[in-house]
Design a protein around this motif. Structure first.
Motif, PDB file in Angstrom:
ATOM      1  N   CYS A 100       0.761  -1.112  -0.086  1.00 48.18           N
ATOM      2  CA  CYS A 100       0.149  -0.054  -0.036  1.00 48.18           C
ATOM      3  C   CYS A 100       1.010   1.104  -0.048  1.00 48.18           C
ATOM      4  O   CYS A 100       2.039   1.223   0.717  1.00 48.18           O
ATOM      5  CB  CYS A 100      -0.950  -0.042   1.046  1.00 48.18           C
ATOM      6  SG  CYS A 100      -2.055   1.392   1.284  1.00 48.18           S
ATOM      7  N   THR A 101       0.614   2.411  -0.782  1.00 50.39           N
ATOM      8  CA  THR A 101       1.371   3.570  -0.709  1.00 50.39           C
ATOM      9  C   THR A 101       0.658   4.529   0.168  1.00 50.39           C
ATOM     10  O   THR A 101      -0.515   4.454   0.685  1.00 50.39           O
ATOM     11  CB  THR A 101       1.306   4.072  -2.117  1.00 50.39           C
ATOM     12  OG1 THR A 101      -0.117   4.624  -2.591  1.00 50.39           O
ATOM     13  CG2 THR A 101       1.538   3.142  -3.183  1.00 50.39           C
ATOM     14  N   ALA A 102       1.338   5.589   0.709  1.00 51.16           N
ATOM     15  CA  ALA A 102       0.809   6.406   1.671  1.00 51.16           C
ATOM     16  C   ALA A 102      -0.462   7.201   0.795  1.00 51.16           C
ATOM     17  O   ALA A 102      -1.285   7.576   1.466  1.00 51.16           O
ATOM     18  CB  ALA A 102       1.908   7.400   1.989  1.00 51.16           C
ATOM     19  N   GLU A 103      -0.306   7.579  -0.584  1.00 51.91           N
ATOM     20  CA  GLU A 103      -1.198   8.201  -1.084  1.00 51.91           C
ATOM     21  C   GLU A 103      -2.320   7.564  -1.049  1.00 51.91           C
ATOM     22  O   GLU A 103      -3.590   7.918  -0.767  1.00 51.91           O
ATOM     23  CB  GLU A 103      -0.634   8.413  -2.659  1.00 51.91           C
ATOM     24  CG  GLU A 103      -1.856   9.280  -3.290  1.00 51.91           C
ATOM     25  CD  GLU A 103      -1.452   9.560  -4.755  1.00 51.91           C
ATOM     26  OE1 GLU A 103      -1.821  10.230  -5.498  1.00 51.91           O
ATOM     27  OE2 GLU A 103      -0.315   8.994  -5.225  1.00 51.91           O
ATOM     28  N   GLU A 132       4.374   6.800   9.650  1.00 47.89           N
ATOM     29  CA  GLU A 132       3.846   7.550   8.484  1.00 47.89           C
ATOM     30  C   GLU A 132       2.085   7.476   8.484  1.00 47.89           C
ATOM     31  O   GLU A 132       1.562   8.193   8.376  1.00 47.89           O
ATOM     32  CB  GLU A 132       4.284   7.082   7.229  1.00 47.89           C
ATOM     33  CG  GLU A 132       4.041   7.970   5.778  1.00 47.89           C
ATOM     34  CD  GLU A 132       4.723   7.666   4.843  1.00 47.89           C
ATOM     35  OE1 GLU A 132       4.215   8.140   3.537  1.00 47.89           O
ATOM     36  OE2 GLU A 132       5.583   6.601   4.770  1.00 47.89           O
ATOM     37  N   ALA A 133       2.048   6.326   8.917  1.00 48.91           N
ATOM     38  CA  ALA A 133       0.488   5.908   9.097  1.00 48.91           C
ATOM     39  C   ALA A 133      -0.395   6.914  10.022  1.00 48.91           C
ATOM     40  O   ALA A 133      -1.397   7.256   9.915  1.00 48.91           O
ATOM     41  CB  ALA A 133       0.214   4.615   9.161  1.00 48.91           C
ATOM     42  N   VAL A 134       0.541   6.850  11.216  1.00 45.11           N
ATOM     43  CA  VAL A 134       0.049   7.746  12.365  1.00 45.11           C
ATOM     44  C   VAL A 134      -0.272   9.173  11.837  1.00 45.11           C
ATOM     45  O   VAL A 134      -1.002   9.760  12.080  1.00 45.11           O
ATOM     46  CB  VAL A 134       0.864   7.612  13.561  1.00 45.11           C
ATOM     47  CG1 VAL A 134       0.450   8.661  14.496  1.00 45.11           C
ATOM     48  CG2 VAL A 134       0.871   6.313  14.042  1.00 45.11           C
ATOM     49  N   GLY A 135       0.968   9.417  11.009  1.00 47.46           N
ATOM     50  CA  GLY A 135       0.870  10.931  10.411  1.00 47.46           C
ATOM     51  C   GLY A 135      -0.241  11.297   9.681  1.00 47.46           C
ATOM     52  O   GLY A 135      -1.000  12.347   9.695  1.00 47.46           O
ATOM     53  N   ILE A 136      -0.379  10.296   8.580  1.00 53.31           N
ATOM     54  CA  ILE A 136      -1.696  10.409   7.997  1.00 53.31           C
ATOM     55  C   ILE A 136      -2.963  10.386   8.702  1.00 53.31           C
ATOM     56  O   ILE A 136      -3.880  11.503   8.411  1.00 53.31           O
ATOM     57  CB  ILE A 136      -1.617   9.202   6.784  1.00 53.31           C
ATOM     58  CG1 ILE A 136      -0.590   9.298   5.952  1.00 53.31           C
ATOM     59  CG2 ILE A 136      -3.152   9.319   6.212  1.00 53.31           C
ATOM     60  CD1 ILE A 136      -0.369   8.058   5.046  1.00 53.31           C
ATOM     61  N   ALA A 137      -3.277   9.669   9.627  1.00 51.45           N
ATOM     62  CA  ALA A 137      -4.578   9.655  10.401  1.00 51.45           C
ATOM     63  C   ALA A 137      -4.419  11.054  11.100  1.00 51.45           C
ATOM     64  O   ALA A 137      -5.600  11.754  11.096  1.00 51.45           O
ATOM     65  CB  ALA A 137      -4.154   8.528  11.563  1.00 51.45           C
TER      66      ALA A 137
END
Length: 333
Positions: A100-103, A132-137
């Motif tokens: 999975c990508t961040a986008e 990075e997933a935490v940052g996206i959330a």
């Protein structure tokens, strides 16, 4: 646990104080002891949908009017991820089996998203990294729920995992607490809502997920012991048992033993016993089956057709001799 059985307590206070103890040990804001890691995930999932609103808490598993979607990377799907859906929430898969990508993760978050979920493992492969997933959330003002069930060793890794997300769930059995216990830790405001959904809340979705005072004290004691144990000494003790096993098999033709160390596993290591199937007349699966039906019953894993794998983590003193005797009988041909 026997001492805890001798007195009645205010359960709400015990859960609060035990959670504070765990939080101090792990460097987080708060914690709540649960009936295993699965129950922790269920209560965390309920929490992200309702917040502290008592009316929303009371309506579960009816999610009408609530943000009820939890976004989860498809490559992280596992046997227990159903826990995220038990209080009525929906698990939304993103990416594919290969990554999975961040986008992609970011774009999957919509108006009905309540949280992002994450499975913590030593090797995350092509998943979006946890930080990075935490940052996206957080960029969407959403919490992240992490399942770190057995990710408790080394001790600094345990603490880093506990501090890594808004709600992080662990299984107590991995650090020798009662098998039926676990805990969730993280942000204090969210843990307060977890308590509301727990088994002594006003109308708790987790009423059937009870823990008793003996189990709570058992987990508190176990985590205290785990965090103060010299695990290098524990590793050497396991090596000593493997040495006994290897000595008991050293005169068998075609048999060799090798200790394999596991960097981020609470079990620390295991012993690979390789053997020549032409001499023994049976392969690893057959040897494992015969050990399983023997007296006493012995459980081992296999690796390929010519190797069985033994873990000293669950052995009592002297049981390595029993295993060596059984293997000697089966492998000598």
């Amino acid at each position: 646990m026997r001492q805890a059985d001798e007195s009645y307590v205010e359960m709400e206070e015990l859960l609060e104080k035990s959670g504070q103890f765990i939080a101090e040990q792990l460097g987080v804001e708060d914690a709540y002891i649960t009936a295993g890691c699965y129950a922790a995930l269920v209560l965390a999932s309920a929490t992200v949908m309702t917040g502290s609103d008592p009316d929303k808490c009371a309506q579960l598993p009816d999610t009408t009017g609530l943000k009820d979607e939890i976004v989860f990377q498809k490559m992280q799907h596992y046997g227990y991820d159903r826990a995220f859906t038990i209080p009525g929430s929906k698990l939304i898969s993103v990416g594919d089996e290969n990554g999975c990508t961040a986008e992609t993760l970011n774009d999957a978050i919509g108006e009905n998203t309540a949280a992002v979920a994450y499975l913590i493992q030593p090797d995350q492969g092509n998943a979006v990294p946890l930080a990075e997933a935490v940052g996206i959330a957080h960029s969407h003002n959403l919490p992240l729920i992490a399942d770190a069930a057995s990710q408790i060793y080394p001790l600094d890794y345990f603490r880093r995992n506990a501090q890594s997300a808004d709600l992080v769930c662990f299984g107590g059995k991995y650090f020798n607490a009662p098998h039926s216990t676990g805990f969730v830790c993280g942000r204090k405001d969210l843990i307060e809502t977890v308590r509301t959904h727990g088994f002594i809340g006003p109308r708790p979705v987790g009423r059937g997920m009870k823990v008793d005072r003996q189990e709570i004290i058992g987990l508190v004691t176990a985590i205290d012991i785990w965090l103060s144990t010299n695990h290098e000494v524990r590793s050497k003790e396991q090596d000593g048992r493997y040495a006994v096993l290897a000595e008991g098999l050293e005169n068998l033709d075609g048999v060799s033993c090798e200790v394999h160390y596991q960097e981020k596993s609470h079990t620390l290591s295991n012993l690979h016993v390789a053997f020549d199937t032409a001499i023994s007349g049976k392969d690893a699966a057959q040897v494992a089956q015969e050990l399983d039906v023997g007296t006493p019953r012995i459980k081992v894993n296999t690796h390929g057709k010519e190797t069985i794998v033994i873990s000293a983590y669950t052995l009592n003193a002297g049981e390595e001799d029993i295993i060596a005797n059984a293997l000697r009988h089966l492998l000598r041909g």
